[in-house]
Design a protein around this motif. Structure first.
Motif, PDB file in Angstrom:
ATOM      1  N   ILE A 134      80.250  37.864  85.240  1.00 53.48           N
ATOM      2  CA  ILE A 134      78.810  37.456  84.961  1.00 53.48           C
ATOM      3  C   ILE A 134      77.880  37.999  83.753  1.00 53.48           C
ATOM      4  O   ILE A 134      77.284  38.949  84.155  1.00 53.48           O
ATOM      5  N   TRP A 135      77.291  37.460  82.428  1.00 53.72           N
ATOM      6  CA  TRP A 135      77.105  38.900  82.156  1.00 53.72           C
ATOM      7  C   TRP A 135      75.970  37.748  81.270  1.00 53.72           C
ATOM      8  O   TRP A 135      76.306  36.542  80.627  1.00 53.72           O
ATOM      9  N   THR A 136      74.328  38.241  81.356  1.00 53.96           N
ATOM     10  CA  THR A 136      73.376  37.567  80.219  1.00 53.96           C
ATOM     11  C   THR A 136      73.312  38.229  78.920  1.00 53.96           C
ATOM     12  O   THR A 136      72.953  38.934  78.972  1.00 53.96           O
ATOM     13  N   PHE A 137      73.199  37.528  77.358  1.00 49.32           N
ATOM     14  CA  PHE A 137      73.503  38.054  76.289  1.00 49.32           C
ATOM     15  C   PHE A 137      71.713  38.061  76.202  1.00 49.32           C
ATOM     16  O   PHE A 137      71.850  37.069  74.916  1.00 49.32           O
ATOM     17  N   ASN A 138      70.994  38.967  76.641  1.00 50.11           N
ATOM     18  CA  ASN A 138      69.375  38.879  75.842  1.00 50.11           C
ATOM     19  C   ASN A 138      69.207  39.542  74.666  1.00 50.11           C
ATOM     20  O   ASN A 138      68.002  38.984  74.172  1.00 50.11           O
ATOM     21  N   ARG A 139      69.666  40.535  73.973  1.00 49.92           N
ATOM     22  CA  ARG A 139      69.667  40.479  73.122  1.00 49.92           C
ATOM     23  C   ARG A 139      71.215  40.479  71.882  1.00 49.92           C
ATOM     24  O   ARG A 139      71.904  40.632  72.664  1.00 49.92           O
ATOM     25  N   ALA A 140      70.632  40.072  70.681  1.00 50.29           N
ATOM     26  CA  ALA A 140      71.512  39.587  69.378  1.00 50.29           C
ATOM     27  C   ALA A 140      72.271  40.110  69.067  1.00 50.29           C
ATOM     28  O   ALA A 140      71.144  42.055  69.329  1.00 50.29           O
ATOM     29  N   GLY A 141      72.967  40.415  68.259  1.00 51.14           N
ATOM     30  CA  GLY A 141      73.736  41.726  67.909  1.00 51.14           C
ATOM     31  C   GLY A 141      75.351  41.725  67.985  1.00 51.14           C
ATOM     32  O   GLY A 141      75.934  40.527  68.301  1.00 51.14           O
ATOM     33  N   ASP A 142      76.137  42.608  67.390  1.00 49.67           N
ATOM     34  CA  ASP A 142      77.307  42.942  67.042  1.00 49.67           C
ATOM     35  C   ASP A 142      77.660  43.648  68.903  1.00 49.67           C
ATOM     36  O   ASP A 142      76.974  45.147  68.484  1.00 49.67           O
ATOM     37  N   PHE A 143      78.332  42.951  69.272  1.00 51.12           N
ATOM     38  CA  PHE A 143      79.512  44.188  70.206  1.00 51.12           C
ATOM     39  C   PHE A 143      80.552  44.824  70.618  1.00 51.12           C
ATOM     40  O   PHE A 143      81.274  43.186  69.796  1.00 51.12           O
ATOM     41  N   ASP A 144      80.843  44.897  71.581  1.00 47.75           N
ATOM     42  CA  ASP A 144      82.556  44.783  71.657  1.00 47.75           C
ATOM     43  C   ASP A 144      83.027  44.757  73.371  1.00 47.75           C
ATOM     44  O   ASP A 144      82.204  44.998  73.706  1.00 47.75           O
ATOM     45  N   PHE A 145      84.142  44.587  73.302  1.00 44.77           N
ATOM     46  CA  PHE A 145      85.087  44.816  74.238  1.00 44.77           C
ATOM     47  C   PHE A 145      86.028  45.567  74.395  1.00 44.77           C
ATOM     48  O   PHE A 145      86.374  45.106  73.371  1.00 44.77           O
ATOM     49  N   ALA A 146      86.432  46.130  75.311  1.00 39.85           N
ATOM     50  CA  ALA A 146      88.062  46.596  75.252  1.00 39.85           C
ATOM     51  C   ALA A 146      88.288  46.980  77.075  1.00 39.85           C
ATOM     52  O   ALA A 146      88.182  47.209  78.328  1.00 39.85           O
ATOM     53  N   CYS A 147      89.907  47.327  76.935  1.00 43.93           N
ATOM     54  CA  CYS A 147      90.558  48.238  77.430  1.00 43.93           C
ATOM     55  C   CYS A 147      90.379  49.368  77.553  1.00 43.93           C
ATOM     56  O   CYS A 147      91.230  49.839  76.904  1.00 43.93           O
ATOM     57  N   LEU A 148      90.171  50.075  78.530  1.00 43.78           N
ATOM     58  CA  LEU A 148      89.764  51.261  78.399  1.00 43.78           C
ATOM     59  C   LEU A 148      91.174  52.538  79.465  1.00 43.78           C
ATOM     60  O   LEU A 148      90.783  53.362  78.894  1.00 43.78           O
ATOM     61  N   ILE A 149      91.319  51.487  79.806  1.00 44.03           N
ATOM     62  CA  ILE A 149      92.541  52.358  80.655  1.00 44.03           C
ATOM     63  C   ILE A 149      94.049  53.281  79.355  1.00 44.03           C
ATOM     64  O   ILE A 149      93.974  52.818  78.536  1.00 44.03           O
ATOM     65  N   ALA A 150      94.083  54.227  79.703  1.00 47.76           N
ATOM     66  CA  ALA A 150      94.576  55.326  78.945  1.00 47.76           C
ATOM     67  C   ALA A 150      95.543  54.639  77.969  1.00 47.76           C
ATOM     68  O   ALA A 150      96.106  54.290  78.630  1.00 47.76           O
ATOM     69  N   GLY A 151      95.526  55.307  76.734  1.00 42.67           N
ATOM     70  CA  GLY A 151      95.991  53.606  75.851  1.00 42.67           C
ATOM     71  C   GLY A 151      96.419  52.822  75.196  1.00 42.67           C
ATOM     72  O   GLY A 151      96.899  52.440  73.939  1.00 42.67           O
ATOM     73  N   HIS A 152      95.651  51.855  75.892  1.00 42.00           N
ATOM     74  CA  HIS A 152      95.765  50.933  76.165  1.00 42.00           C
ATOM     75  C   HIS A 152      94.260  50.125  74.724  1.00 42.00           C
ATOM     76  O   HIS A 152      94.757  49.503  74.429  1.00 42.00           O
ATOM     77  N   TYR A 153      92.868  51.297  75.038  1.00 37.88           N
ATOM     78  CA  TYR A 153      92.863  50.906  73.976  1.00 37.88           C
ATOM     79  C   TYR A 153      92.587  51.590  72.040  1.00 37.88           C
ATOM     80  O   TYR A 153      92.494  51.140  71.577  1.00 37.88           O
ATOM     81  N   GLN A 154      93.451  52.585  72.752  1.00 32.73           N
ATOM     82  CA  GLN A 154      93.789  53.517  71.611  1.00 32.73           C
ATOM     83  C   GLN A 154      95.093  52.777  70.411  1.00 32.73           C
ATOM     84  O   GLN A 154      95.636  52.414  69.258  1.00 32.73           O
ATOM     85  N   ALA A 155      96.093  51.769  71.300  1.00 27.72           N
ATOM     86  CA  ALA A 155      96.519  50.342  71.317  1.00 27.72           C
ATOM     87  C   ALA A 155      96.185  49.281  70.355  1.00 27.72           C
ATOM     88  O   ALA A 155      96.744  48.374  69.996  1.00 27.72           O
ATOM     89  N   GLY A 156      95.131  49.203  70.725  1.00 27.64           N
ATOM     90  CA  GLY A 156      94.147  47.580  69.988  1.00 27.64           C
ATOM     91  C   GLY A 156      93.592  46.835  70.537  1.00 27.64           C
ATOM     92  O   GLY A 156      93.638  45.796  70.940  1.00 27.64           O
ATOM     93  N   MET A 157      93.399  47.309  72.364  1.00 26.57           N
ATOM     94  CA  MET A 157      93.272  46.202  73.425  1.00 26.57           C
ATOM     95  C   MET A 157      91.888  45.976  72.797  1.00 26.57           C
ATOM     96  O   MET A 157      90.874  46.580  73.895  1.00 26.57           O
TER      97      MET A 157
END
Length: 166
Positions: A134-157
């Protein structure tokens, strides 16, 4: 204390030392944040409260190393309940942040794959399981999300969130 009496204590200590890294990214570690969430302002927002949820967004996670959807638009001030469903056979995670923060975290995860972390802007989801943030987005802008398990981020998750100003 003689050798026989020390054995149970030694086994318990070894078990504690070994279990932490194993559970850090195992199927048993699934999005169980403590009830007392520490609210710390981040560039991409702050932990939200269930009572403030504006809407729920479901996000699928797959072993093809993709999120679905992977592009979101949110209005500044919205509190979102993200429900993550792992449709694969591997552990996945969802981590909110800026590209720079995610890049740095991914580099640390590559060096230390058993690294333990549990923040209100991330969730770990085992195969066939679900998790939520549950997250409150109280700032405008472009943000990211990712799976940071080794190899997953690098594969484009990865995915992108555009927070539109009020």
């Amino acid at each position: 204390m003689n050798q026989t009496n020390r054995l149970p204590l030694v086994l318990i200590l070894v078990g504690l030392l070994v279990s932490g890294p194993v559970l850090a990214h195992s199927e048993q570690h699934v999005a169980q944040h403590s009830a007392a969430v520490i609210k710390e302002q981040k560039p991409w927002g702050i932990a939200g409260d269930l009572e403030q949820v504006s809407r729920t967004i479901e996000i699928g996670m797959s072993d093809a190393m993709r999120f679905s959807p992977d592009q979101l638009k949110i209005r500044q001030g919205e509190t979102i309940r993200f429900v993550h469903r792992n449709q694969g056979q591997l552990l996945h995670e969802f981590v909110l942040g800026t590209k720079a923060e995610l890049d740095a975290h991914a580099a640390m995860m590559a060096k230390f794959p058993a690294m333990q972390h549990d923040e209100p802007y991330m969730t770990h989801v085992g195969p066939g399981q679900s998790g939520e943030i549950i997250w409150t987005f109280n700032r405008a802008g472009d943000f990211d999300f990712a799976c940071l398990i080794a190899g997953h981020y690098q594969a484009g998750m990865v995915g992108r969130i555009r927070v539109l100003a009020e």
